[in-house]
Scaffold this motif. Sequence first.
Motif, PDB file in Angstrom:
ATOM      1  N   SER A 454      -4.622  11.526  -7.237  1.00  0.00           N
ATOM      2  CA  SER A 454      -4.777  10.138  -6.793  1.00  0.00           C
ATOM      3  C   SER A 454      -4.854   9.191  -7.986  1.00  0.00           C
ATOM      4  O   SER A 454      -5.351   9.544  -9.058  1.00  0.00           O
ATOM      5  CB  SER A 454      -6.041   9.995  -5.941  1.00  0.00           C
ATOM      6  N   SER A 455      -4.340   7.981  -7.780  1.00  0.00           N
ATOM      7  CA  SER A 455      -4.361   6.970  -8.840  1.00  0.00           C
ATOM      8  C   SER A 455      -4.277   5.589  -8.220  1.00  0.00           C
ATOM      9  O   SER A 455      -3.521   5.368  -7.281  1.00  0.00           O
ATOM     10  CB  SER A 455      -3.196   7.176  -9.809  1.00  0.00           C
ATOM     11  N   ASN A 456      -5.101   4.674  -8.746  1.00  0.00           N
ATOM     12  CA  ASN A 456      -5.036   3.284  -8.299  1.00  0.00           C
ATOM     13  C   ASN A 456      -4.064   2.467  -9.138  1.00  0.00           C
ATOM     14  O   ASN A 456      -3.709   1.350  -8.762  1.00  0.00           O
ATOM     15  CB  ASN A 456      -6.424   2.642  -8.376  1.00  0.00           C
ATOM     16  N   GLU A 457      -3.641   3.026 -10.286  1.00  0.00           N
ATOM     17  CA  GLU A 457      -2.794   2.268 -11.206  1.00  0.00           C
ATOM     18  C   GLU A 457      -1.329   2.689 -11.149  1.00  0.00           C
ATOM     19  O   GLU A 457      -0.428   1.857 -11.231  1.00  0.00           O
ATOM     20  CB  GLU A 457      -3.290   2.424 -12.657  1.00  0.00           C
ATOM     21  N   VAL A 458      -1.075   4.006 -10.998  1.00  0.00           N
ATOM     22  CA  VAL A 458       0.291   4.514 -11.072  1.00  0.00           C
ATOM     23  C   VAL A 458       0.905   4.524  -9.673  1.00  0.00           C
ATOM     24  O   VAL A 458       0.275   4.979  -8.722  1.00  0.00           O
ATOM     25  CB  VAL A 458       0.315   5.936 -11.667  1.00  0.00           C
ATOM     26  N   PRO A 459       2.126   4.030  -9.524  1.00  0.00           N
ATOM     27  CA  PRO A 459       2.767   4.005  -8.198  1.00  0.00           C
ATOM     28  C   PRO A 459       2.919   5.408  -7.616  1.00  0.00           C
ATOM     29  O   PRO A 459       3.047   6.391  -8.346  1.00  0.00           O
ATOM     30  CB  PRO A 459       4.147   3.378  -8.478  1.00  0.00           C
ATOM     31  N   VAL A 460       2.945   5.465  -6.307  1.00  0.00           N
ATOM     32  CA  VAL A 460       3.101   6.742  -5.609  1.00  0.00           C
ATOM     33  C   VAL A 460       4.423   7.397  -6.018  1.00  0.00           C
ATOM     34  O   VAL A 460       5.460   6.753  -6.070  1.00  0.00           O
ATOM     35  CB  VAL A 460       3.090   6.530  -4.077  1.00  0.00           C
ATOM     36  N   GLY A 461       4.337   8.706  -6.338  1.00  0.00           N
ATOM     37  CA  GLY A 461       5.541   9.460  -6.672  1.00  0.00           C
ATOM     38  C   GLY A 461       5.926   9.395  -8.137  1.00  0.00           C
ATOM     39  O   GLY A 461       6.875  10.051  -8.545  1.00  0.00           O
ATOM     40  N   SER A 462       5.191   8.622  -8.961  1.00  0.00           N
ATOM     41  CA  SER A 462       5.519   8.508 -10.390  1.00  0.00           C
ATOM     42  C   SER A 462       4.739   9.545 -11.196  1.00  0.00           C
ATOM     43  O   SER A 462       3.617   9.917 -10.850  1.00  0.00           O
ATOM     44  CB  SER A 462       5.201   7.109 -10.910  1.00  0.00           C
ATOM     45  N   VAL A 463       5.364  10.004 -12.289  1.00  0.00           N
ATOM     46  CA  VAL A 463       4.734  11.016 -13.146  1.00  0.00           C
ATOM     47  C   VAL A 463       3.650  10.370 -13.993  1.00  0.00           C
ATOM     48  O   VAL A 463       3.872   9.351 -14.655  1.00  0.00           O
ATOM     49  CB  VAL A 463       5.785  11.693 -14.050  1.00  0.00           C
ATOM     50  N   ARG A 490      -2.935   1.830  -3.601  1.00  0.00           N
ATOM     51  CA  ARG A 490      -3.055   0.444  -4.030  1.00  0.00           C
ATOM     52  C   ARG A 490      -4.064  -0.262  -3.142  1.00  0.00           C
ATOM     53  O   ARG A 490      -4.425   0.231  -2.075  1.00  0.00           O
ATOM     54  CB  ARG A 490      -1.698  -0.263  -3.955  1.00  0.00           C
ATOM     55  N   GLN A 491      -4.514  -1.415  -3.550  1.00  0.00           N
ATOM     56  CA  GLN A 491      -5.475  -2.196  -2.782  1.00  0.00           C
ATOM     57  C   GLN A 491      -4.783  -3.386  -2.133  1.00  0.00           C
ATOM     58  O   GLN A 491      -3.822  -3.925  -2.670  1.00  0.00           O
ATOM     59  CB  GLN A 491      -6.612  -2.680  -3.684  1.00  0.00           C
ATOM     60  N   LEU A 492      -5.268  -3.762  -0.956  1.00  0.00           N
ATOM     61  CA  LEU A 492      -4.710  -4.931  -0.292  1.00  0.00           C
ATOM     62  C   LEU A 492      -5.811  -5.655   0.461  1.00  0.00           C
ATOM     63  O   LEU A 492      -6.879  -5.074   0.748  1.00  0.00           O
ATOM     64  CB  LEU A 492      -3.604  -4.526   0.682  1.00  0.00           C
ATOM     65  N   GLN A 493      -5.570  -6.926   0.756  1.00  0.00           N
ATOM     66  CA  GLN A 493      -6.521  -7.743   1.511  1.00  0.00           C
ATOM     67  C   GLN A 493      -6.140  -7.669   2.986  1.00  0.00           C
ATOM     68  O   GLN A 493      -5.027  -8.005   3.380  1.00  0.00           O
ATOM     69  CB  GLN A 493      -6.499  -9.191   1.017  1.00  0.00           C
ATOM     70  N   LEU A 494      -7.092  -7.221   3.824  1.00  0.00           N
ATOM     71  CA  LEU A 494      -6.821  -6.971   5.229  1.00  0.00           C
ATOM     72  C   LEU A 494      -6.640  -8.282   5.987  1.00  0.00           C
ATOM     73  O   LEU A 494      -7.425  -9.223   5.861  1.00  0.00           O
ATOM     74  CB  LEU A 494      -7.962  -6.163   5.848  1.00  0.00           C
ATOM     75  N   ALA A 495      -5.582  -8.342   6.789  1.00  0.00           N
ATOM     76  CA  ALA A 495      -5.300  -9.544   7.577  1.00  0.00           C
ATOM     77  C   ALA A 495      -6.201  -9.606   8.810  1.00  0.00           C
ATOM     78  O   ALA A 495      -6.852  -8.622   9.193  1.00  0.00           O
ATOM     79  CB  ALA A 495      -3.834  -9.539   8.008  1.00  0.00           C
ATOM     80  N   GLY A 538      -9.933 -10.163   5.766  1.00  0.00           N
ATOM     81  CA  GLY A 538     -10.209 -10.581   4.392  1.00  0.00           C
ATOM     82  C   GLY A 538     -10.805  -9.490   3.533  1.00  0.00           C
ATOM     83  O   GLY A 538     -10.930  -9.659   2.316  1.00  0.00           O
ATOM     84  N   SER A 539     -11.183  -8.352   4.134  1.00  0.00           N
ATOM     85  CA  SER A 539     -11.758  -7.255   3.352  1.00  0.00           C
ATOM     86  C   SER A 539     -10.695  -6.622   2.460  1.00  0.00           C
ATOM     87  O   SER A 539      -9.517  -6.565   2.815  1.00  0.00           O
ATOM     88  CB  SER A 539     -12.339  -6.182   4.286  1.00  0.00           C
ATOM     89  N   THR A 540     -11.129  -6.130   1.304  1.00  0.00           N
ATOM     90  CA  THR A 540     -10.218  -5.431   0.394  1.00  0.00           C
ATOM     91  C   THR A 540     -10.292  -3.942   0.679  1.00  0.00           C
ATOM     92  O   THR A 540     -11.370  -3.343   0.608  1.00  0.00           O
ATOM     93  CB  THR A 540     -10.592  -5.703  -1.065  1.00  0.00           C
ATOM     94  N   ILE A 541      -9.148  -3.350   1.021  1.00  0.00           N
ATOM     95  CA  ILE A 541      -9.094  -1.917   1.313  1.00  0.00           C
ATOM     96  C   ILE A 541      -7.993  -1.269   0.491  1.00  0.00           C
ATOM     97  O   ILE A 541      -7.131  -1.951  -0.053  1.00  0.00           O
ATOM     98  CB  ILE A 541      -8.838  -1.661   2.819  1.00  0.00           C
ATOM     99  N   LYS A 542      -8.060   0.059   0.418  1.00  0.00           N
ATOM    100  CA  LYS A 542      -7.048   0.805  -0.318  1.00  0.00           C
ATOM    101  C   LYS A 542      -5.924   1.231   0.614  1.00  0.00           C
ATOM    102  O   LYS A 542      -6.130   1.438   1.804  1.00  0.00           O
ATOM    103  CB  LYS A 542      -7.659   2.051  -0.964  1.00  0.00           C
ATOM    104  N   GLU A 543      -4.725   1.331   0.039  1.00  0.00           N
ATOM    105  CA  GLU A 543      -3.587   1.845   0.793  1.00  0.00           C
ATOM    106  C   GLU A 543      -3.917   3.236   1.318  1.00  0.00           C
ATOM    107  O   GLU A 543      -4.455   4.077   0.614  1.00  0.00           O
ATOM    108  CB  GLU A 543      -2.357   1.916  -0.121  1.00  0.00           C
ATOM    109  N   GLY A 544      -3.632   3.453   2.614  1.00  0.00           N
ATOM    110  CA  GLY A 544      -3.950   4.731   3.228  1.00  0.00           C
ATOM    111  C   GLY A 544      -5.281   4.734   3.943  1.00  0.00           C
ATOM    112  O   GLY A 544      -5.618   5.716   4.611  1.00  0.00           O
ATOM    113  N   SER A 545      -6.064   3.628   3.802  1.00  0.00           N
ATOM    114  CA  SER A 545      -7.352   3.549   4.489  1.00  0.00           C
ATOM    115  C   SER A 545      -7.131   3.401   5.992  1.00  0.00           C
ATOM    116  O   SER A 545      -6.061   3.022   6.460  1.00  0.00           O
ATOM    117  CB  SER A 545      -8.160   2.361   3.962  1.00  0.00           C
ATOM    118  N   THR A 546      -8.205   3.677   6.764  1.00  0.00           N
ATOM    119  CA  THR A 546      -8.149   3.562   8.214  1.00  0.00           C
ATOM    120  C   THR A 546      -8.902   2.316   8.669  1.00  0.00           C
ATOM    121  O   THR A 546     -10.035   2.070   8.224  1.00  0.00           O
ATOM    122  CB  THR A 546      -8.744   4.803   8.890  1.00  0.00           C
TER     123      THR A 546
END
Length: 660
Positions: A454-463, A490-495, A538-546
């Motif tokens: 897992s990584s918050n900085e490196v894009p999915v699928g990158s070495v 990655r992180q995103l702001q929930l709509a 408006g909450s900040t969540i990570k990609e893949g969160s439920t």
Amino acid sequence: MRPNYVLGGRYRITKSLGEGGMANVYLAHDLILDRDVSVKLLRLDLRDDPHTIKRFQREGLAATELVHPNIVSVYDVGEENGMQYMVMEYVKGMDLKAYIKKNFPIPYQEVINIMEQVLSAVSVAHAHNIIHRDLKPQNILIDEKGVAKITDFGIAVAMSENALTQTNTVLGSVHYLSPEQARGGMATKKSDIYSLGIILYELLTGTVPFKGETAISIAIKHFQSEIPSVREFDPRIPQALENVVLKATSKKPSDRYETVTDMATDLETSLSPRRASEAKFVPMPDDDGETKVLDKSDLTSEAAHQAPDTPKVAVPKEKPKKRRRRRRWLYTLLGLAVILIAGIGLAFWMGRPQTVTVPDVSGLTVNEAQQKLADNNLNAGAIKRQPSADMKKNLVIKTSPTANQSAKKDANIKLYVSTGPRMVKIGNYIGQSYTRASATLKAKGVTVRRQNESSNEVPVGSVMQQSVENGQRINPKETTVTLTVSAGQRQLQLADLTGKTKSQIQQYATRESINVSFEYKYDKHPKNTAIDQSPGAGSTIKEGSTVNVTLSRGKKPVSDSESKVEDFNVDVKIPFEANDAGSNSSNKNSSASTAGVNTVQIYVRDHDHDYSTVYKQLTIAQDTQVSIPFAVASGKSGGYKIIRDGKVILSDNNVTKNSH
């Protein structure tokens, strides 16, 4: 095919990209993976030919095995309403034919760079025993970054069967046709090498070596005429570089490179100053050693030449009283003829070249091999050094002619000497996609192992990391390279999802790569409208969160029987399946995964849902636990099925509150 038509319920046609001898190509957009692709449709006049259709499907599926950065990827093969189609990587750029026309003259080093990419791709295909059969600049694409990609591996065989009836296709391909194909023979890996030599000729001169008004006239030139000299066109071209063209385009396959890798190795050093004084390549002369049969006229003339002074014997006129004398002269003449023929045969036998058997010198040093050849009345000829995974350095790998073959006495025998295992130089793959990095390494024969992290900085699928440092040389037979690949987040702001319909929320979740868990309750708002969410807008969540969303079930019914609906959750663990190539699913109609993730759809059957629509779609990069909410009327049961990359992997059609 009209624009905006959706093929296979997934590929929206955008525009036409071109028409070929066997198929038409369109630009399309993949609605599931949100990317542009090219779609190849079998031509209308060939759709009723079951043999062609079978070839198209089988060869298209075979092409999906070829994963290489210089080969256009084949994502999918399918059929709709009798239309056979193939979905491929879309390469934005131009074909090599147009590239040559636009950029000629091309610097020699750039020519070599392009050819090395093409040779690397063909080498992988040959390793899979796939022969292209139709290599030409029109089948090589150059993208906007200058990367060469070969296409049409999938339908090369099928095209060859229809070529004679497709005049334009023949004219486009015959300029690159090998002599054995022009004679109607079977194409081999060396036929591809011949075509590659013609492509190299065109890169250096801007034109093809043979031209004519008809395809037949051009084909005849391929097996009758010598390839024109590229140095006569441009004297600055080094002789070593011209030699690559001459050897690759030799009339006899045996005079060409043994493999595409050998051609690439020779091409790599063709601009080296060390080869500045290299002699021009000349193919081996024909010496088939065939026995020639003399007819009576040949024998008569030969006899006259061998015995010009043989006295002519006058046969007396036949007289009844002298028959015995005539018979005596006849027997004498026959005896002389027998002696003469025997003498001629003896002369032929005495004059024939003496042959010996080539000994097996593999595993010997050069000196030992030279001595063993000398003991067998043979000479050691040229020495060629090449890598070998099986033979230690400085030991003989093989000879030419090979061991146990016959050769003339005192002939020169070529020795192939090992330089040791082929060492591979490892590059820097950090930051590249795993698909591209692993394909590059596998093309070099390196075994690659994937490790997700897992990584918050490196894009999915990158070495993110590599086990062997950049610049290090390894023996691919002994060393495995491990690539650590990012699983993303990655992180995103929930709509704000309240007030939106279930369908709108699912589209949002797919677009933002998050998971949604739905709950239901009776409410005054319209059915399937969101009335609450957690986390809040408006909450900040990570990609893949439920995200938990409460939907309205509509107003509570008056009847007690209708209101007895039990709400409960079922927890299911979805297993992750590692998929290096990203789209190697055996189901040709499945949704292709991106590298390192699985695409999952969940279908639910309960009081509020049925199997006709997707309840939830998500992407996973590891084993993932999900909680599926159910609303089941008293006395009834629900059900679910989970599809991963087009295959049902989990299902239960008898779900009740107490069954889990």
